[in-house]
Write a protein that holds these residues in place. Structure first.
Motif: not given
Length: 108
Positions: A34-60
């Motif tokens: 009954g479960f799906l496994e998700i591995e190796e999450f991918v988030f935006g590049s550390q070198s991006d000048l603009v940081i999206d707060p929603g993505e940062e929340k998920l990243k944390n």
């Protein structure tokens, strides 16, 4: 078509009245029924000048998570995409239809 190792998946699922949209390199059916496994999450590049707060929340939230188990009934959609997008969390509005489930196998 991308090589198997280069594949990126967008996984959209419901979690506590919120819709999560995450990107990962590996998505598969778990050995836990009954479960799906998700591995190796991918988030935006550390070198991006603009940081999206929603993505940062998920990243944390997924920082240090090796593997996440998501109940099949919470899955809305899985797409294989050419490259990662912006991970985000939104409020679940309206009705969201649950993923169809198969019956639990009977034990003898």
């Amino acid at each position: 078509m991308a090589k198997k190792d280069d594949r990126i998946y967008r996984v959209i699922f419901v979690n506590q009245d919120q819709v999560f949209e995450v990107y990962a390199k590996h998505v598969y059916q778990s050995e836990m029924w009954g479960f799906l496994e998700i591995e190796e999450f991918v988030f935006g590049s550390q070198s991006d000048l603009v940081i999206d707060p929603g993505e940062e929340k998920l990243k944390n939230q997924f920082s240090g998570v090796k593997r996440s188990y998501v109940p099949n009934h919470a899955i809305i959609r899985i797409d294989e995409v050419e490259h990662e997008g912006v991970a985000k969390v939104t409020e679940a509005k309206g009705s969201i239809t649950a993923f169809p489930m198969t019956p639990v196998p009977k034990r003898d």
